[in-house]
Design an enzyme around this catalytic site. Structure first.
Site, PDB file in Angstrom:
ATOM      1  N   HIS A  61      19.858  30.303 -36.606  1.00 22.58           N
ATOM      2  CA  HIS A  61      20.596  29.275 -35.866  1.00 22.58           C
ATOM      3  C   HIS A  61      21.528  28.518 -36.804  1.00 22.58           C
ATOM      4  CE1 HIS A  61      18.178  25.940 -37.529  1.00 22.58           C
ATOM      5  NE2 HIS A  61      17.095  26.672 -37.277  1.00 22.58           N
ATOM      6  N   CYS A 109      12.984  28.973 -40.323  1.00 15.23           N
ATOM      7  CA  CYS A 109      14.128  29.615 -39.675  1.00 15.23           C
ATOM      8  C   CYS A 109      15.149  30.084 -40.708  1.00 15.23           C
ATOM      9  CB  CYS A 109      14.795  28.641 -38.701  1.00 15.23           C
ATOM     10  SG  CYS A 109      13.801  28.303 -37.221  1.00 15.23           S
TER      11      CYS A 109
END
Length: 300
Positions: free
Chosen positions: A253, A268
């Protein structure tokens, strides 16, 4: 059934081919040998059995054998795999799809620069993450539930797509995340090589990004992300853009930071916002994400 498998593999490995033209093709192309969500596709009333396969059969990770080989042949023909299958007897493809027996033949890669991670993960005889990702891409293209399982509805839709020559809507692409310092994310496309590259940041040692081969299973253009950070304190971040989940709660992301290239996330893969937008555009459901083990190269 295993007798057919042994005959095909032996054929591919020792180059026993009936014509000199086929032998020439085999030598000139790169060989391609065998070097989870919770909702399944349910059987529908009135669906016929598939060439000896039970109407309710559902194939998933770890399954092996002739039906999986046959599944790979169909997925490759429709453009959902980075390799192709060459039938020794081309007329075999004139018959109706048989999920128990694939035509006798051999595999080659489409491109000479296939990433080694992809080569290691490929096994034409086994349902692997590569298979799951290909099935998810097919499901997304045809409006099916995107779960990576091959059940009766997926098989029937594959047969229809094969008959109508409905091939993949996007080229085969792979995301590679190199966790050595400085960390980089690359997008590889079959036939073109690396088409995009950017600095990234993965998880800190207390919350490492999971190495391995994973398929993107959930995408949100923007969302709130929250949880418990590596320090044990809760966090909540509003409007995180271009989110693609690939393993549990770990996702690629966008996230604004002063610098990238070293571990600093809660697991992440964080990218600059514009880079995340581009990766979002180049990927989709079922796109594979290969996360390398973390090393300290470049810091010495």
């Amino acid at each position: 059934m295993r007798g057919h498998r042994s005959a095909r593999v032996d054929l591919a490995r020792i180059f026993v081919v009936s014509t000199s033209a086929l032998l020439s093709l085999w030598v000139s192309e790169p060989r391609c040998e065998g070097a989870t969500l919770n909702l399944m596709n349910e059987a529908q009333p009135g669906m016929p059995e598939f060439a000896g396969i039970s109407e309710s059969s559902v194939w998933t990770l770890g399954d092996r054998g002739e039906p999986i080989w046959a599944l790979h042949v169909v997925l490759a023909e429709l453009g959902y795999l980075p390799c192709r299958y060459h039938a020794v007897i081309p007329t075999d493809r004139l018959y109706a799809q048989n999920w128990e027996h694939a035509p006798l033949g051999y595999w080659t890669w489409n491109s000479p620069d296939v990433p080694p991670e992809l080569e290691r993960a490929w096994n034409p005889d086994q349902y692997t993450e590569i298979t799951k990702g290909a099935v998810m891409r097919f499901e997304a293209d045809h409006g099916l539930r995107v779960d990576g399982y091959t059940g009766p509805r997926v098989r029937r839709t594959l047969e229809i797509a094969l008959a109508l020559h409905l091939t993949a809507t996007q080229p085969y692409r792979l995301v590679m995340v190199d966790q050595s310092i400085p960390q980089q994310l690359r997008v590889w496309e079959d036939g073109r090589g690396v088409i995009f590259q950017t600095a990234c940041s993965t998880g800190v040692p207390a919350a490492p990004t999971q190495p391995g081969v994973h398929a993107i299973f959930l995408r949100n253009r923007e969302q709130t992300m929250q949880g418990i950070g590596p320090s044990g304190r809760p966090y909540r971040v509003e409007r995180v853009p271009y989110v693609s989940f690939f393993y549990g709660e770990q996702a690629i992301h966008g996230f604004q930071r002063r610098t990238y290239g070293q571990p600093q996330s809660a697991g992440c893969v964080e990218l600059p916002i514009q880079a995340a937008k581009r990766v979002w555009e180049l990927t989709g459901y079922g796109t594979l994400v290969v996360i390398s083990p973390i090393t300290m190269r470049g810091t010495e």
